[in-house]
Structure formats: structure tokens, C-alpha cells
Design a protein around this motif. Sequence first.
Motif, short mmCIF file in Angstrom:
data_model
loop_
_atom_site.label_atom_id
_atom_site.label_comp_id
_atom_site.label_asym_id
_atom_site.label_seq_id
_atom_site.Cartn_x
_atom_site.Cartn_y
_atom_site.Cartn_z
N MET A 95 0.85 -1.29 0.21
CA MET A 95 -0.34 -0.03 -0.57
C MET A 95 1.29 1.33 0.04
O MET A 95 2.45 1.28 0.35
N ASP A 96 0.36 2.51 -0.52
CA ASP A 96 0.79 3.72 -0.50
C ASP A 96 1.25 4.65 0.66
O ASP A 96 0.81 5.61 0.16
N TRP A 97 1.38 4.04 1.90
CA TRP A 97 1.65 4.57 3.14
C TRP A 97 2.91 3.87 3.81
O TRP A 97 3.14 2.93 3.57
N ALA A 98 4.02 4.83 4.52
CA ALA A 98 4.47 3.84 5.70
C ALA A 98 4.23 2.80 6.19
O ALA A 98 5.37 1.89 5.90
N SER A 99 3.55 2.85 7.05
CA SER A 99 3.45 1.66 8.33
C SER A 99 2.75 0.61 6.87
O SER A 99 3.64 -0.93 7.38
N ALA A 100 2.09 0.73 5.74
CA ALA A 100 1.51 -0.89 4.73
C ALA A 100 2.69 -1.38 4.04
O ALA A 100 3.39 -1.88 4.19
N GLU A 101 3.86 -0.06 3.88
CA GLU A 101 4.96 -0.24 3.18
C GLU A 101 5.93 -1.19 4.10
O GLU A 101 6.17 -2.55 3.18
N PHE A 102 6.11 -0.96 5.21
CA PHE A 102 6.90 -1.53 5.90
C PHE A 102 6.49 -2.47 6.10
O PHE A 102 7.18 -3.79 6.30
N MET A 103 5.17 -2.94 6.53
CA MET A 103 3.95 -4.46 6.74
C MET A 103 4.47 -5.02 5.86
O MET A 103 4.91 -6.18 5.85
N ALA A 104 4.39 -5.10 4.79
CA ALA A 104 4.68 -5.83 3.27
C ALA A 104 5.74 -6.53 3.36
O ALA A 104 5.64 -7.71 2.31
N ASN B 177 4.52 3.13 15.56
CA ASN B 177 5.35 3.93 15.90
C ASN B 177 6.63 3.59 15.28
O ASN B 177 7.34 5.61 15.09
N ALA B 178 7.46 3.59 16.72
CA ALA B 178 8.98 3.40 15.96
C ALA B 178 9.58 3.24 14.79
O ALA B 178 10.78 3.66 14.96
N MET B 179 9.12 2.29 14.32
CA MET B 179 8.94 2.10 12.81
C MET B 179 9.21 2.87 11.84
O MET B 179 9.81 2.96 10.96
N LEU B 180 7.91 3.93 12.07
CA LEU B 180 7.48 5.29 11.33
C LEU B 180 8.42 6.36 11.58
O LEU B 180 9.53 6.63 10.51
N VAL B 181 9.01 6.54 12.62
CA VAL B 181 9.88 7.73 12.92
C VAL B 181 11.37 6.80 12.54
O VAL B 181 12.29 7.72 11.77
N GLU C 288 11.68 -2.14 2.18
CA GLU C 288 12.00 -2.89 2.88
C GLU C 288 13.45 -2.43 3.80
O GLU C 288 14.18 -3.58 4.34
N ASP C 289 14.10 -1.37 3.64
CA ASP C 289 15.00 -0.41 4.77
C ASP C 289 14.56 -0.91 5.93
O ASP C 289 15.07 -1.62 6.96
N ALA C 290 13.46 -0.62 6.02
CA ALA C 290 12.97 -0.84 7.83
C ALA C 290 12.82 -1.67 7.99
O ALA C 290 12.95 -2.17 9.50
N PHE D 169 14.03 -6.27 11.90
CA PHE D 169 14.55 -7.60 12.25
C PHE D 169 15.71 -7.63 12.87
O PHE D 169 16.14 -9.19 13.96
N GLU D 170 16.13 -7.23 12.95
CA GLU D 170 17.89 -7.09 13.47
C GLU D 170 17.49 -6.97 15.10
O GLU D 170 17.61 -6.74 15.58
N GLU D 171 16.62 -5.76 15.20
CA GLU D 171 16.16 -4.79 16.85
C GLU D 171 14.90 -5.46 17.11
O GLU D 171 15.21 -5.70 18.80
N TYR D 172 13.94 -6.58 16.33
CA TYR D 172 13.16 -6.83 17.30
C TYR D 172 12.83 -8.13 17.32
O TYR D 172 11.72 -9.21 16.92
#
Length: 336
Positions: free
Chosen positions: A35-44, A292-296, A306-308, A313-316
Motif C-alpha cells: 500500500m501507498d503509506w509508510a506503515s503498510a509499505e513496511f509491513m508488506a 510508531n518507532a519504525m515510522l520514526v 525494505e530498509d525498515a 528484524f535486527e532490532e526486534y
Amino acid sequence: MKFKTLSTIAAIGLTAGFANAAMAEECGSLTMAEMDWASAEFMANVDKIVLEAGYGCEVELIPGATTTTFASMNEKGQPDVAGELWINAVRDPLAAAMAEGRLHSVNGGPIDGLGEGWWVDPKFAADHPEITTVEQLLEHPEFFPYAEDETLGAFMGCPAGWGCQLSNASLFRAFDMEEKGWTLVDPGSAAGLDGSIAKAVERGEYWFGYYWAPTAVIGKYQLQMLDWETPWGGSENWDGCIVKAEQECLDPQPTSYTESEVHSVITDRMMKEGGLAVDYLGTRVFPGEVMNAMLVYMTENQATGEDAAYYFFEEYEDLWSGWVSAEAAEGIKSEL
């Protein structure tokens, strides 16, 4: 409509090699909306890495948005997965599609702590722990003096043209906020809204207004959402009045803010053939503070989804390792 969920399928004792082969055969190829917003891009991207590295799937990410992705899934059966579908915009047609078996919700809460509402800054929350609800706060406009008239309390609404401008203006009238000493402030733009929060927090001043989560702003400035004592007033009041312009909503009634729902939705083909991929999608939940921390992180580092995901995976590891089998976790670690 009660949404369908899947019970967790227990992993059984298989050797790593046999398990990987079985998982690849069961999972196969699938398409997933990015999806075209940050949280959904990260989750995908998190889902893609888990399913490919952990379960041997082949995942293609397809650009998407709420209504267009839903329409494509409903009418064409593609993509197979919408990991972060905000269903308020498609609630009725989604319910129909699920009743007819075309689509399935496998996770009714992939992100917790989300939603729209009225928020305060962390300093106010710490200084006034006795005030936890909207109704309690509305009795104290003196805590939020308006810059242009300090005899009034400032409630920061939404910019003109946003849908939330109408709902907040209606709620302002429903709760008789003008009579209680408040003024409704138009921030002018998204930048103005965000800037009002940043300015208040950085100066140690109090802030009260509308916002939503998950967002980088909530994560960065640690805003606290207020509860509502007033119960939900029903869709007739909300949809038929609160979200409309004043001339179409002459008598708005007090109500809590409408509940936001996010679901992970899949096609019927995916439900029947997805195997362990479906089980994973039904299991993973991102805590609100983590999202929220990932979006920050994405904002401050100009990071892609993909970067996020790799950073996540490294931090959590303690979080995501609970979503997958031990064999899948090893496969994901080898990908990092």
C-alpha cells in the motif's frame, strides 16, 4: 458481521530440510499489496521476507491503495493479500465479499494501539495524570491557552478539505466546546498540524488536538490518546451527521470517535492454498509503539519499506520470532 479468523496451526517435529521443502510446496507463489503509506509499505516488506526466507514462498509485491486494492481482490482475485486494509472505507462491500466466500479476514488486528482520536502531549499527561478522558479535559480550557486569545482554550483540528475537519467540527459543537471556553483552530495544512505539535513539545508547552496512529509524529513526540466516557453514538449519528458539513448536521449528538479497524484480508484462493503463509498472517501483530518507532526510523533515515524491514528484524527479534516456527526463524536470520 463477525470476521473470520484462523486458529494457529502447531508446528510439528520435522527436520529442517524436510520442513523447508514441505513449506515451499505448501506456500507456493503469491501476490501481496504494498500500500501507498509508510506503515503498510513496511509491513508488506516484513511479510515478504518472512514468507520467502522463512517459509519458502515466492512473493511479488504489487502497488496498492485501500479502495483500488479491495476492488481488485473482490473482482479479480488479485492480489492475494492485503496486509493492512483499513476497512472503514470498504466495510459493507467487504462484509458482502466475506459472506459470499470471495475474501477472508485472517487477522482482525495486525497493528494494535491504532486509530483516530483526540490526543495530548506527554508533558500534560505526566503533569495531570488525573485527566484521562476527553470529557474531563473539556472542563479545563485554561490548560491550553490560545495564542491569539489566552482567555480561550485551543483545540487543534484538521486542515480545511480533510474529512476529519468535518467530524472534529461536529464534535466541537456536540460537546458544547465553545460554551465551555474553547476555540477550534485550523492548522492550515498537514505541515501546520505537525508543526504545532513539534513546537509545543519542544517548548515544553501543552497541546491538545486531533491526530491518528500509527504515525511517525505519534512515535516521535509520544502523544497520548484520551479515552472517551461518552459511548459510541451509532452509525446514524456518525455517518448521517458527524462526518457531514454543518448545514447537513444541524444537531450532532455527543459520541466517542469512530473505531478504526485494520484487517489482513486474503482471497479465497489464498485461503485454500496458502498453507503456512495464511497461518503466519493470522498470527503476527505489530504493537503500536513498535510500529510508531519504525515510522520514526523511516522518516528520520529516509528509509524504504525494505530498509525498515531489515532494521526491524535486527532490532526486534524477540517480537517476530514469536510469530514463526523455529525453522522459519533460522531461515530469516540467514537472510539478514
